[in-house]
Design a protein around this motif. Structure first.
Motif, short mmCIF file in Angstrom:
data_model
loop_
_atom_site.label_atom_id
_atom_site.label_comp_id
_atom_site.label_asym_id
_atom_site.label_seq_id
_atom_site.Cartn_x
_atom_site.Cartn_y
_atom_site.Cartn_z
N LYS A 164 0.82 -1.21 0.00
CA LYS A 164 0.00 0.00 0.00
C LYS A 164 0.86 1.26 0.00
CE LYS A 164 -3.73 2.38 2.47
NZ LYS A 164 -4.67 2.31 3.62
N ARG A 165 1.92 1.26 0.77
CA ARG A 165 2.80 2.42 0.87
C ARG A 165 4.13 2.20 0.15
NH1 ARG A 165 -0.13 2.19 5.53
NH2 ARG A 165 -1.21 4.12 6.13
N ASN A 166 4.23 1.10 -0.58
CA ASN A 166 5.48 0.82 -1.29
C ASN A 166 5.19 0.26 -2.69
OD1 ASN A 166 8.16 0.50 -1.90
ND2 ASN A 166 8.55 -1.14 -0.43
N PRO A 167 4.56 1.04 -3.54
CA PRO A 167 4.20 0.54 -4.88
C PRO A 167 5.41 0.20 -5.75
CG PRO A 167 3.77 2.90 -4.70
CD PRO A 167 4.07 2.41 -3.32
N ARG A 168 6.53 0.85 -5.51
CA ARG A 168 7.71 0.55 -6.34
C ARG A 168 8.21 -0.87 -6.09
NH1 ARG A 168 11.24 6.10 -7.25
NH2 ARG A 168 9.44 7.48 -7.57
N ALA A 169 8.05 -1.35 -4.86
CA ALA A 169 8.43 -2.74 -4.58
C ALA A 169 7.56 -3.70 -5.38
CB ALA A 169 8.29 -3.03 -3.08
N LEU A 170 6.30 -3.36 -5.54
CA LEU A 170 5.41 -4.17 -6.36
C LEU A 170 5.86 -4.14 -7.82
CD1 LEU A 170 2.75 -5.84 -6.15
CD2 LEU A 170 1.54 -3.79 -6.88
N ALA A 177 -5.61 6.25 -8.03
CA ALA A 177 -5.27 4.93 -8.56
C ALA A 177 -4.26 5.05 -9.69
CB ALA A 177 -6.52 4.20 -9.03
N GLY A 178 -4.42 6.07 -10.53
CA GLY A 178 -3.47 6.30 -11.61
C GLY A 178 -2.09 6.68 -11.09
N ALA A 179 -2.06 7.49 -10.02
CA ALA A 179 -0.77 7.87 -9.42
C ALA A 179 -0.07 6.65 -8.83
CB ALA A 179 -1.00 8.93 -8.35
N TYR A 180 -0.85 5.76 -8.22
CA TYR A 180 -0.28 4.53 -7.68
C TYR A 180 0.30 3.68 -8.82
CZ TYR A 180 0.18 0.27 -4.91
OH TYR A 180 0.68 -0.84 -4.27
N ALA A 181 -0.44 3.57 -9.92
CA ALA A 181 0.04 2.80 -11.08
C ALA A 181 1.35 3.38 -11.61
CB ALA A 181 -1.03 2.80 -12.17
N ALA A 182 1.46 4.70 -11.60
CA ALA A 182 2.69 5.34 -12.08
C ALA A 182 3.88 4.96 -11.21
CB ALA A 182 2.51 6.85 -12.12
N ARG A 184 4.94 1.44 -12.01
CA ARG A 184 5.70 1.46 -13.27
C ARG A 184 7.13 1.95 -13.03
NH1 ARG A 184 3.84 5.34 -18.10
NH2 ARG A 184 4.52 6.86 -16.54
N ARG A 185 7.31 2.94 -12.19
CA ARG A 185 8.66 3.42 -11.88
C ARG A 185 9.50 2.32 -11.22
NH1 ARG A 185 5.57 8.13 -10.42
NH2 ARG A 185 5.93 9.79 -11.95
N GLY A 186 8.87 1.57 -10.34
CA GLY A 186 9.58 0.47 -9.71
C GLY A 186 9.96 -0.62 -10.70
N ALA A 187 9.08 -0.86 -11.68
CA ALA A 187 9.34 -1.89 -12.69
C ALA A 187 10.39 -1.45 -13.70
CB ALA A 187 8.05 -2.25 -13.40
N ARG A 188 10.53 -0.12 -13.86
CA ARG A 188 11.45 0.44 -14.85
C ARG A 188 11.15 -0.06 -16.26
NH1 ARG A 188 17.46 0.69 -11.97
NH2 ARG A 188 16.84 2.02 -10.21
N ARG A 189 9.88 -0.23 -16.51
CA ARG A 189 9.45 -0.65 -17.83
C ARG A 189 7.96 -0.35 -17.96
NH1 ARG A 189 9.63 -6.91 -18.75
NH2 ARG A 189 8.19 -6.31 -20.41
N THR A 190 7.48 -0.34 -19.19
CA THR A 190 6.06 -0.12 -19.43
C THR A 190 5.26 -1.32 -18.93
OG1 THR A 190 6.51 1.24 -21.37
CG2 THR A 190 4.32 0.26 -21.21
N ILE A 191 4.15 -1.05 -18.30
CA ILE A 191 3.24 -2.12 -17.88
C ILE A 191 2.03 -2.03 -18.81
CG2 ILE A 191 1.77 -2.99 -16.03
CD1 ILE A 191 3.83 -1.93 -14.05
N GLY A 192 1.84 -3.04 -19.61
CA GLY A 192 0.83 -2.98 -20.66
C GLY A 192 -0.53 -3.49 -20.28
N LEU A 193 -0.68 -4.01 -19.05
CA LEU A 193 -1.96 -4.59 -18.66
C LEU A 193 -2.20 -4.36 -17.17
CD1 LEU A 193 -4.34 -6.29 -19.71
CD2 LEU A 193 -3.02 -8.35 -19.19
N TRP A 194 -3.34 -3.76 -16.86
CA TRP A 194 -3.70 -3.45 -15.47
C TRP A 194 -5.04 -4.10 -15.12
CZ3 TRP A 194 -0.36 -1.18 -12.22
CH2 TRP A 194 0.69 -0.42 -12.77
N GLY A 195 -5.21 -4.42 -13.84
CA GLY A 195 -6.50 -4.86 -13.34
C GLY A 195 -7.17 -3.71 -12.58
#
Length: 345
Positions: free
Chosen positions: A155-161, A193-198, A201-212
């Motif tokens: 919840k407070r660490n989206p980049r880890a996700l 929700a969009g800010a969380y998704a962003a 994505r920063r944590g993944a360091r890549r585009t995420i093409g599919l969201w739930g």
């Protein structure tokens, strides 16, 4: 004029102009978006043996979603926790026997571990993901985490996700038919929700093409507002979206209805006919919403076939903490079931 002779210059110009016009119109014509796929979200393995699911399946509903504790299989022989693994196995075997493609959304630990409830390392997550893949290699659709922006260790660490998403994608790099969602985000505010998704994505360091996305509020309030806002956010606008859990709600526990009232509660819907009417109208709106944004929304799951079966349930009353069943607790089809069967599938 002989057949092999060249046409007059004026005719050649006309033919060239017509060919150019046809080419321009062909390129300019927008491609028709494919119809979204509809599925069922329900935690009970028994659904696959019901005649009502048989009707839905025959009409075209061939995917279903299950939320699982991410480390359940590790404890399949543990007396205290083994029922989690048994439930997963029964559900997935039922889906396989029914020829239904499962979407598996991972969630929190089965244990009472305070550390795992606060943080799940990439190493630990991937150990359990590989354990799951070994047990069920035929499962192809995964969501990294259920409602990570609402509760749990991310919840407070989206980049880890995001880092875990990257690791899972790497693990599945040779599986062309696999699909991985960046998480099933809980939607109350499209912007948040969009800010969380962003951040994911920063944590993944890549585009995420599919969201739930789980968007009960919009569906039951019959508004496009937050879903539309989410779809326009920077991390999502070029991606595809699966609504992994939503639908018309008949009743919730009293505290939830008071804390987060839907349109039905604001209109004081309490009788069986009133509750069923609002559930039906929300289900119809769900279909309209998915159709409206079908260029981005590829799949939509309806939660649920039935809440906990209860032969003593009385019409208009609550049944447990949540009831959005297409069937009532006694197993009788509601108006929403007939609508899904005749107009959604």
């Amino acid at each position: 004029m002989p057949l092999h002779a060249h046409p007059p210059r004026a005719l050649r110009r006309l033919l060239l102009a017509l060919a150019t016009l046809v080419a321009v119109l062909t390129v300019a014509a927008p491609a028709r978006a494919a119809s979204p796929t509809w599925g069922l979200a329900d935690q009970k393995s028994e659904i696959f043996g019901t005649p009502e699911f048989g009707e839905l399946h025959a009409a075209g509903m061939d995917t279903a979603r299950l939320v699982v504790r991410f480390d359940a299989l590790k404890y399949r022989k543990n007396r205290k926790y083994k029922h989690y693994a048994a439930t997963i196995d029964a559900w997935l075997r039922g889906a396989q026997a029914a020829d239904v493609r499962p979407l598996v959304s991972f969630w929190i630990t089965v244990t009472n571990s305070k550390s795992l409830r606060k943080s799940i390392s990439e190493k630990r997550y991937m150990q359990e993901f590989r354990r799951f893949r070994k047990a069920y290699p035929w499962v192809r659709d995964f969501s990294i985490f259920n409602e990570p922006n609402l509760t749990g260790p991310f919840k407070r660490n989206p980049r880890a996700l995001g880092r875990i998403y990257k690791a899972v994608r790497h693990e599945l790099r040779n599986c062309r038919s696999c699909r991985v969602l960046g998480g099933d985000l809980h939607l109350t505010s499209g912007a948040s929700a969009g800010a969380y998704a962003a951040e994911v994505r920063r944590g993944a360091r890549r585009t995420i093409g599919l969201w739930g996305l789980n968007n009960y509020n919009d569906v039951n309030d019959r508004t496009y507002r937050n879903t539309a806002s989410f779809l326009r956010t920077s991390a999502v606008r070029r991606a595809k979206v699966w609504i992994t859990e939503s639908g018309g709600v008949y009743a919730r526990k009293l505290s939830s209805e008071r804390k987060n009232p839907f349109l039905a509660q604001r209109k004081k819907a309490k009788s069986d006919s009133a509750r069923e009417k609002y559930q039906y109208e929300a289900t119809r709106f769900y279909k309209r919403l998915v159709t409206k944004y079908r260029r981005q929304i590829q799949r939509a799951y309806i939660y649920q076939l039935q809440s906990e079966p209860n032969d003593r349930w009385k019409r208009g009353s609550r049944n447990g903490s949540w009831d959005s069943g297409l069937l009532d607790p006694k197993g009788e089809p509601r108006k929403a079931f007939d609508y899904v069967l005749r107009h959604v599938l």
